[in-house]
Design a protein around this motif. Structure first.
Motif, short mmCIF file in Angstrom:
data_model
loop_
_atom_site.label_atom_id
_atom_site.label_comp_id
_atom_site.label_asym_id
_atom_site.label_seq_id
_atom_site.Cartn_x
_atom_site.Cartn_y
_atom_site.Cartn_z
N PHE A 156 56.09 61.29 21.75
CA PHE A 156 54.94 62.20 21.87
C PHE A 156 55.22 63.54 21.21
CE2 PHE A 156 54.08 59.16 25.21
CZ PHE A 156 52.69 59.06 25.25
N TYR A 164 44.59 64.35 18.77
CA TYR A 164 45.70 63.45 18.42
C TYR A 164 46.27 62.81 19.69
CZ TYR A 164 45.97 65.06 13.59
OH TYR A 164 45.69 65.35 12.27
N THR A 165 46.60 61.54 19.58
CA THR A 165 47.31 60.88 20.66
C THR A 165 48.32 59.91 20.07
OG1 THR A 165 47.05 59.80 22.81
CG2 THR A 165 45.74 58.93 20.99
N TYR A 166 49.21 59.46 20.93
CA TYR A 166 50.26 58.52 20.53
C TYR A 166 50.00 57.17 21.19
CZ TYR A 166 54.69 56.00 20.76
OH TYR A 166 55.65 55.02 20.71
N PRO A 179 49.89 66.40 22.22
CA PRO A 179 49.04 65.33 22.76
C PRO A 179 47.72 65.86 23.32
CG PRO A 179 51.32 65.07 23.50
CD PRO A 179 51.20 66.42 22.87
N ILE A 201 53.35 65.27 18.01
CA ILE A 201 52.00 65.81 18.08
C ILE A 201 51.90 66.75 19.28
CG2 ILE A 201 50.84 63.83 16.97
CD1 ILE A 201 50.16 62.82 19.82
N ILE A 248 49.61 57.46 10.74
CA ILE A 248 48.50 58.19 11.36
C ILE A 248 47.21 57.46 11.02
CG2 ILE A 248 47.29 60.40 11.48
CD1 ILE A 248 49.96 61.62 10.32
N TYR A 256 50.30 57.38 15.54
CA TYR A 256 49.45 58.46 16.04
C TYR A 256 48.01 58.19 15.61
CZ TYR A 256 53.86 60.99 16.63
OH TYR A 256 55.14 61.36 16.99
N THR A 257 47.06 58.52 16.47
CA THR A 257 45.66 58.40 16.10
C THR A 257 44.99 59.76 16.17
OG1 THR A 257 44.86 57.93 18.35
CG2 THR A 257 45.59 56.05 17.01
N LEU A 304 49.43 68.30 14.53
CA LEU A 304 50.26 67.21 14.02
C LEU A 304 51.60 67.81 13.63
CD1 LEU A 304 50.37 64.20 13.29
CD2 LEU A 304 49.41 64.79 11.07
#
Length: 224
Positions: A178, A90-92, A183, A181, A81, A62-63, A73
């Motif tokens: 996904f 947040y994205t995957y 997304p 988070i 992360i 995750y970013t 989160l």
């Protein structure tokens, strides 16, 4: 559906070095990807390197973008992360998702970040159309959607008017990943993929569509 923003992204009036396309043969650790992008963007800004599009996958992770909300989160222990430094939340990223990092010099292109983001959206929509999928914008959200589900994300950073980070397109990832988070902060919005839609999900075919559509939208070809 939100229309493309004006003004449209325009190719450089100058004659820069050919755009370089790089395809990573194996998943790239996130730290290594970030280091490469930062170094390449600095080299472009200094005139030591040409522009670049880098196609890759990452291991599952995750970013967190600059607007990330910790409350989004959901499962912080599921995957590593990383603080990304890009815009967004947040994205995957993970196997089966095509990430395209786009390093272009906006000094040559009017220094218009809004037009650049609109061009990235146009690029994804054109790529999906080439694969038989009708993607569209959605009011109040960045990224590309198919009906109510999100299929592609956009998150960029601009330093010294050189872009890095870019877009991610769900080709055939594990969509359950996904669920750790929210997304992009889109509560209640499902995610989908080319595979889930029954569309072309062979990565080499997706890459070919990305490259052809990029040339149409940005007016840039490039070298392999």
């Amino acid at each position: 559906m939100r229309p493309s923003l004006e003004p449209q992204f325009a190719p450089s009036a100058e004659a820069p070095a050919p755009l370089e396309w790089i395809v990573a043969p194996a998943p790239v650790p996130y730290e290594a990807g970030l280091a490469f992008m930062q170094a390449r963007a600095d080299a472009i800004a200094a005139g030591r390197a040409g522009e670049c599009v880098w196609l890759l996958e990452h291991p599952p992770l995750y970013t967190a973008g600059t607007s990330a909300d910790r409350a989004e989160l959901v499962d912080p222990d599921r995957f590593p992360i990383h603080v990304a430094g890009r815009g967004g939340r947040y994205t995957y990223h993970g196997p089966g998702q095509r990430v395209a990092y786009v390093m272009l010099d906006l000094n040559r292109r009017g220094r218009d970040v809004r037009a650049f983001v609109a061009a990235l959206e146009d690029w994804l929509i054109a790529t999906l159309a080439a694969l038989g999928v009708a993607g569209e914008r959605r009011d109040g959200a960045v990224g590309i959607f198919v009906d109510e589900a999100k299929i592609a994300s956009i998150g960029i950073r601009v330093r010294r008017w050189v872009t890095f980070h870019g877009v991610s397109l769900n080709v055939n990832p594990d969509l359950d990943h996904f669920s750790g988070i929210v997304p992009c902060g889109l509560h209640g919005t499902p995610v989908t993929s080319l595979e889930a839609l029954g569309a072309e999900a062979e990565m080499t075919c997706v890459d070919a569509a990305l490259r052809a559509s990029f040339a149409q939208v940005f007016g840039l070809g490039g070298t392999a």
